[in-house]
Design a protein around this motif. Structure first.
Motif, PDB file in Angstrom:
ATOM      1  N   LEU A 276       0.832  -1.198   0.000  1.00  0.00           N
ATOM      2  CA  LEU A 276       0.000   0.000   0.000  1.00  0.00           C
ATOM      3  C   LEU A 276       0.869   1.252   0.000  1.00  0.00           C
ATOM      4  CD1 LEU A 276      -2.522  -0.955   2.839  1.00  0.00           C
ATOM      5  CD2 LEU A 276      -2.920  -1.155   0.376  1.00  0.00           C
ATOM      6  N   PHE A 277       0.269   2.355  -0.447  1.00  0.00           N
ATOM      7  CA  PHE A 277       0.918   3.648  -0.275  1.00  0.00           C
ATOM      8  C   PHE A 277      -0.098   4.633   0.291  1.00  0.00           C
ATOM      9  CE2 PHE A 277      -0.866   4.265  -4.552  1.00  0.00           C
ATOM     10  CZ  PHE A 277      -1.395   5.544  -4.458  1.00  0.00           C
ATOM     11  N   ILE A 278       0.400   5.562   1.073  1.00  0.00           N
ATOM     12  CA  ILE A 278      -0.388   6.678   1.584  1.00  0.00           C
ATOM     13  C   ILE A 278       0.392   7.920   1.194  1.00  0.00           C
ATOM     14  CG2 ILE A 278      -1.304   7.849   3.605  1.00  0.00           C
ATOM     15  CD1 ILE A 278      -0.577   4.109   3.705  1.00  0.00           C
ATOM     16  N   ALA A 279      -0.173   8.710   0.279  1.00  0.00           N
ATOM     17  CA  ALA A 279       0.550   9.856  -0.285  1.00  0.00           C
ATOM     18  C   ALA A 279      -0.255  11.129  -0.095  1.00  0.00           C
ATOM     19  CB  ALA A 279       0.825   9.618  -1.769  1.00  0.00           C
ATOM     20  N   ASP A 280       0.446  12.263  -0.091  1.00  0.00           N
ATOM     21  CA  ASP A 280      -0.237  13.558  -0.014  1.00  0.00           C
ATOM     22  C   ASP A 280       0.408  14.539  -0.980  1.00  0.00           C
ATOM     23  OD1 ASP A 280       1.903  15.215   1.309  1.00  0.00           O
ATOM     24  OD2 ASP A 280       1.622  13.799   2.947  1.00  0.00           O
ATOM     25  N   ASP A 281      -0.235  15.680  -1.153  1.00  0.00           N
ATOM     26  CA  ASP A 281       0.283  16.706  -2.064  1.00  0.00           C
ATOM     27  C   ASP A 281       0.811  17.910  -1.287  1.00  0.00           C
ATOM     28  OD1 ASP A 281      -2.082  17.731  -1.131  1.00  0.00           O
ATOM     29  OD2 ASP A 281      -2.958  18.151  -3.099  1.00  0.00           O
ATOM     30  N   GLY A 282       1.332  17.631  -0.101  1.00  0.00           N
ATOM     31  CA  GLY A 282       1.889  18.703   0.730  1.00  0.00           C
ATOM     32  C   GLY A 282       3.314  19.044   0.345  1.00  0.00           C
ATOM     33  N   GLY A 284       6.106  17.585   1.417  1.00  0.00           N
ATOM     34  CA  GLY A 284       7.017  16.455   1.325  1.00  0.00           C
ATOM     35  C   GLY A 284       8.039  16.430   2.442  1.00  0.00           C
ATOM     36  N   ILE A 285       8.889  15.403   2.400  1.00  0.00           N
ATOM     37  CA  ILE A 285       9.941  15.222   3.405  1.00  0.00           C
ATOM     38  C   ILE A 285      11.289  15.211   2.681  1.00  0.00           C
ATOM     39  CG2 ILE A 285      10.893  13.670   5.163  1.00  0.00           C
ATOM     40  CD1 ILE A 285       8.062  12.604   5.588  1.00  0.00           C
ATOM     41  N   PRO A 286      12.218  16.081   3.057  1.00  0.00           N
ATOM     42  CA  PRO A 286      13.527  16.128   2.392  1.00  0.00           C
ATOM     43  C   PRO A 286      14.236  14.774   2.446  1.00  0.00           C
ATOM     44  CG  PRO A 286      13.237  18.017   3.838  1.00  0.00           C
ATOM     45  CD  PRO A 286      12.108  17.071   4.132  1.00  0.00           C
ATOM     46  N   PRO A 287      14.954  14.404   1.389  1.00  0.00           N
ATOM     47  CA  PRO A 287      15.650  13.106   1.355  1.00  0.00           C
ATOM     48  C   PRO A 287      16.551  12.869   2.562  1.00  0.00           C
ATOM     49  CG  PRO A 287      15.702  14.127  -0.810  1.00  0.00           C
ATOM     50  CD  PRO A 287      15.131  15.144   0.127  1.00  0.00           C
ATOM     51  N   GLU A 288      17.209  13.921   3.039  1.00  0.00           N
ATOM     52  CA  GLU A 288      18.149  13.738   4.153  1.00  0.00           C
ATOM     53  C   GLU A 288      17.433  13.444   5.481  1.00  0.00           C
ATOM     54  OE1 GLU A 288      17.614  18.242   3.496  1.00  0.00           O
ATOM     55  OE2 GLU A 288      17.827  16.409   2.287  1.00  0.00           O
ATOM     56  N   ASP A 289      16.137  13.675   5.524  1.00  0.00           N
ATOM     57  CA  ASP A 289      15.389  13.436   6.766  1.00  0.00           C
ATOM     58  C   ASP A 289      14.592  12.134   6.743  1.00  0.00           C
ATOM     59  OD1 ASP A 289      16.308  15.833   7.761  1.00  0.00           O
ATOM     60  OD2 ASP A 289      14.515  16.961   7.174  1.00  0.00           O
ATOM     61  N   ASN A 322       7.439  -3.785   5.725  1.00  0.00           N
ATOM     62  CA  ASN A 322       8.467  -2.765   5.579  1.00  0.00           C
ATOM     63  C   ASN A 322       7.794  -1.444   5.226  1.00  0.00           C
ATOM     64  OD1 ASN A 322      10.947  -4.232   6.002  1.00  0.00           O
ATOM     65  ND2 ASN A 322      10.578  -5.246   4.054  1.00  0.00           N
ATOM     66  N   VAL A 323       8.310  -0.361   5.766  1.00  0.00           N
ATOM     67  CA  VAL A 323       7.770   0.963   5.455  1.00  0.00           C
ATOM     68  C   VAL A 323       8.915   1.887   5.060  1.00  0.00           C
ATOM     69  CG1 VAL A 323       7.871   1.680   7.890  1.00  0.00           C
ATOM     70  CG2 VAL A 323       6.353   2.885   6.293  1.00  0.00           C
ATOM     71  N   ALA A 324       8.671   2.680   4.041  1.00  0.00           N
ATOM     72  CA  ALA A 324       9.670   3.640   3.567  1.00  0.00           C
ATOM     73  C   ALA A 324       8.946   4.885   3.087  1.00  0.00           C
ATOM     74  CB  ALA A 324      10.509   3.036   2.441  1.00  0.00           C
ATOM     75  N   VAL A 325       9.652   6.021   3.101  1.00  0.00           N
ATOM     76  CA  VAL A 325       9.057   7.272   2.656  1.00  0.00           C
ATOM     77  C   VAL A 325       9.777   7.766   1.414  1.00  0.00           C
ATOM     78  CG1 VAL A 325      10.509   8.625   4.229  1.00  0.00           C
ATOM     79  CG2 VAL A 325       8.389   9.613   3.339  1.00  0.00           C
ATOM     80  N   THR A 326       8.993   8.195   0.426  1.00  0.00           N
ATOM     81  CA  THR A 326       9.540   8.738  -0.818  1.00  0.00           C
ATOM     82  C   THR A 326       8.764  10.021  -1.139  1.00  0.00           C
ATOM     83  OG1 THR A 326       8.012   7.427  -2.178  1.00  0.00           O
ATOM     84  CG2 THR A 326      10.148   6.442  -1.680  1.00  0.00           C
ATOM     85  N   THR A 327       8.847  10.450  -2.401  1.00  0.00           N
ATOM     86  CA  THR A 327       8.123  11.634  -2.856  1.00  0.00           C
ATOM     87  C   THR A 327       6.920  11.225  -3.686  1.00  0.00           C
ATOM     88  OG1 THR A 327      10.189  12.896  -2.925  1.00  0.00           O
ATOM     89  CG2 THR A 327       8.310  13.810  -4.125  1.00  0.00           C
ATOM     90  N   SER A 328       5.777  11.819  -3.418  1.00  0.00           N
ATOM     91  CA  SER A 328       4.578  11.506  -4.193  1.00  0.00           C
ATOM     92  C   SER A 328       4.634  12.189  -5.553  1.00  0.00           C
ATOM     93  CB  SER A 328       3.329  11.970  -3.439  1.00  0.00           C
ATOM     94  OG  SER A 328       3.262  13.390  -3.408  1.00  0.00           O
ATOM     95  N   LYS A 329       3.721  11.811  -6.432  1.00  0.00           N
ATOM     96  CA  LYS A 329       3.672  12.430  -7.770  1.00  0.00           C
ATOM     97  C   LYS A 329       3.422  13.928  -7.683  1.00  0.00           C
ATOM     98  CE  LYS A 329       2.031   8.285 -10.191  1.00  0.00           C
ATOM     99  NZ  LYS A 329       0.937   7.680 -11.005  1.00  0.00           N
ATOM    100  N   GLY A 331       4.568  15.794  -5.348  1.00  0.00           N
ATOM    101  CA  GLY A 331       5.673  16.442  -4.649  1.00  0.00           C
ATOM    102  C   GLY A 331       5.589  16.387  -3.139  1.00  0.00           C
ATOM    103  N   GLY A 332       4.558  15.734  -2.628  1.00  0.00           N
ATOM    104  CA  GLY A 332       4.416  15.604  -1.187  1.00  0.00           C
ATOM    105  C   GLY A 332       5.092  14.343  -0.666  1.00  0.00           C
ATOM    106  N   ALA A 333       4.642  13.905   0.496  1.00  0.00           N
ATOM    107  CA  ALA A 333       5.207  12.694   1.104  1.00  0.00           C
ATOM    108  C   ALA A 333       4.426  11.475   0.642  1.00  0.00           C
ATOM    109  CB  ALA A 333       5.157  12.794   2.625  1.00  0.00           C
ATOM    110  N   ARG A 334       5.140  10.382   0.439  1.00  0.00           N
ATOM    111  CA  ARG A 334       4.517   9.115   0.047  1.00  0.00           C
ATOM    112  C   ARG A 334       5.126   8.011   0.906  1.00  0.00           C
ATOM    113  NH1 ARG A 334       2.597   6.334  -5.088  1.00  0.00           N
ATOM    114  NH2 ARG A 334       3.415   4.206  -5.008  1.00  0.00           N
ATOM    115  N   PHE A 335       4.284   7.385   1.714  1.00  0.00           N
ATOM    116  CA  PHE A 335       4.716   6.279   2.559  1.00  0.00           C
ATOM    117  C   PHE A 335       4.311   4.969   1.880  1.00  0.00           C
ATOM    118  CE2 PHE A 335       4.496   9.862   5.369  1.00  0.00           C
ATOM    119  CZ  PHE A 335       5.559   9.684   6.232  1.00  0.00           C
ATOM    120  N   GLU A 336       5.299   4.135   1.600  1.00  0.00           N
ATOM    121  CA  GLU A 336       5.042   2.849   0.963  1.00  0.00           C
ATOM    122  C   GLU A 336       5.235   1.731   1.986  1.00  0.00           C
ATOM    123  OE1 GLU A 336       7.225   2.162  -2.596  1.00  0.00           O
ATOM    124  OE2 GLU A 336       6.233   3.784  -3.700  1.00  0.00           O
TER     125      GLU A 336
END
Length: 346
Positions: A276-282, A284-289, A322-329, A331-336
Motif C-alpha cells: 500500500l501507499f499513503i501519499a499527499d500533495d503537501g 514532502g519530506i527532504p531526502p536527508e530526513d 516494511n515501510v519507507a518514505v519517498t516523494t509523491s507524484k 511532490g508531497g510525502a509518500r509512505f510505501e
C-alpha cells in the motif's frame, strides 16, 4: 542403511525410489533416527549425520540400543512410552518435546512416522531443534510483561496526579491557568503516545481480512482533518490486525494534515510490487530526513511528541511489513508499506 518398501502405501521397491530416499535420509538437515520396536522399546537401527551433529552422540554406540535410554529425560518417560505405543499401533506422532543431547537438554519439534516391514514394526523419529526459537519467545514474553508493567505505571501513577494538577490549575487566574493547562495537556498527549508505542510494538497474535478503503474512511473520520480530502485509488483486502492498522492509518493521516496543510489531499492506494501507499500533495519530506522520521522523538512541529511515525514503524515491524518514505507524484510525502499479505476476493 537398508530400507526396502513394497508398492502399497507404506512401501516402495523401485531401486531409484530407495536410492532417493537414502539420499534424503543422509542429507536432510534435521536429525533422523530409524528404529525398530522390540518389546515396545525403540531400538536404534540407523541415524543420519545430522543426528550426530545436533545430539553429539557417537552413532555407532547407539546402534542396537534403546533410543529412549540416550535421549529421553526421566521426567519425559511417560510421554516417550505413549509415543512408542502409538507407533506400535501404526499412528503418526507429533509434539514439542525436551530431549537430552551431549551438551544438555534441548527443545525439539518431534515427528514419529511408523511403518511395517516383514511383520516387524519400525519408525522414523525426526527432530527439529527449536531451542533458540523458544528462548526468543520467552524473551519476548518477558519483554511484553515489562512493557505492560511500564504502561500501567504511566497510565495510573502519572496520569492521576496530572488530573489533580489540571483541576487545581482551573482555580488560578486565567493567564497562568492557560499556560499550566496547555503544558499538562501536552504531557497527557505524550503519555497517550507512549502507551500507543508500547501497545503497537507487541507481536501480532492474529490477523483478519481487512478492506482498506472501509478502514481508511473510518480512520479519516477519527482525525481532525479540517478541509483536507481523502481519496482511495484502489480497492484492496489485506491481512492485518484491524485495530493496529487503524492506528497506522490515523497516524499517517494526522501527519499529512499537520505537515501538508489544512487543504491537503491524501491518497491511499496499492503498489505494483505488492503493498500500500499513503501519499499527499503537501510539502514532502527532504531526502536527508527520510531515515530519521521514524525515530522516536523526531518532529519538526513545536508541539509534536515525535512518536507518530515511530508508532507507524512499530506497527509495521509487528506485522513483518516494511515501510519507507519517498516523494509523491504531487511532490508531497509518500509512505510505501510492502510485504503485506493481500487477499484476492472470491
Amino acid at each position: 542403511m537398508s530400507v526396502h518398501w513394497t508398492a502399497d502405501k507404506n512401501h516402495m521397491t523401485h531401486p531409484d525410489s530407495v536410492s532417493r530416499f537414502e539420499n534424503l535420509f543422509e542429507l536432510i538437515g534435521d536429525p533422523v533416527v530409524e528404529f525398530e520396536l522390540i518389546d515396545t522399546k525403540p531400538i536404534v537401527r540407523t541415524v543420519n549425520p545430522a543426528f550426530g551433529e545436533v545430539f553429539g552422540y557417537d552413532s555407532d554406540s547407539m546402534l542396537g540400543e534403546s533410543l529412549n535410554e540416550f535421549i529421553v529425560p526421566p521426567e519425559a518417560d511417560t510421554e516417550a512410552t505413549r509415543f512408542d505405543q502409538r507407533t506400535a499401533d501404526g499412528k503418526y506422532n507429533s509434539g514439542v518435546v525436551t530431549r537430552l543431547t551431549a551438551d544438555g537438554p534441548r527443545d525439539f519439534l518431534y515427528r514419529g512416522i511408523p511403518y511395517e516391514q516383514d511383520g516387524r514394526e519400525f519408525g522414523f523419529a525426526i527432530y527439529t531443534d527449536i531451542t533458540e526459537r523458544n528462548k526468543r519467545k520467552q524473551q519476548l514474553q518477558q519483554q511484553k510483561q515489562r512493557l505492560e508493567q511500564f504502561a500501567a505505571v504511566i497510565s495510573h501513577d502519572i496520569r492521576n496526579p496530572l488530573n489533580v494538577a489540571k483541576g487545581r490549575a482551573e482555580m488560578l487566574d486565567q493567564e497562568h491557568a492557560e499556560v499550566i493547562t496547555t503544558n499538562l495537556s501536552r504531557i497527557d498527549d505524550i503519555i497517550d503516545d507512549v502507551l500507543t508505542v508500547v501497545w503497537t510494538g507487541q507481536p501480532v497474535d492474529g490477523v483478519e481480512d481487512v478492506t482498506v478503503s472501509a478502514i481508511a474512511d473510518q480512520c479519516w473520520r477519527h482525525v481532525e482533518t479540517n478541509t483536507a480530502t481523502l481519496t482511495t485509488a484502489d480497492e484492496a483486502i489485506i491481512q492485518a490486525d484491524p485495530d493496529r492498522f487503524k492506528q497506522l492509518l490515523e497516524n499517517l493521516f494526522r501527519n499529512a494534515v499537520e505537515h501538508g496543510g489544512e487543504d491537503v489531499t491524501v491518497t491511499v492506494g496499492t503498489v505494483a510490487s505488492g503493498g500500500l501507499f499513503i501519499a499527499d500533495d503537501g510539502t514532502g519530506i527532504p531526502p536527508e530526513d527520510r531515515e530519521e522520521v521514524f525515530n522516536r522523538g523526531y518532529s519538526t512541529a513545536t508541539d509534536g511528541t515525535g512518536l507518530g511515525l515511530s508508532i507507524v514503524q512499530g506497527i509495521c515491524d509487528a506485522h513483518g511489513w516494511n515501510v519507507a518514505v519517498t516523494t509523491s507524484k504531487a511532490g508531497g510525502a509518500r509512505f510505501e508499506i510492502t510485504d503485506i499479505r493481500t487477499v484476492t476476493p472470491d
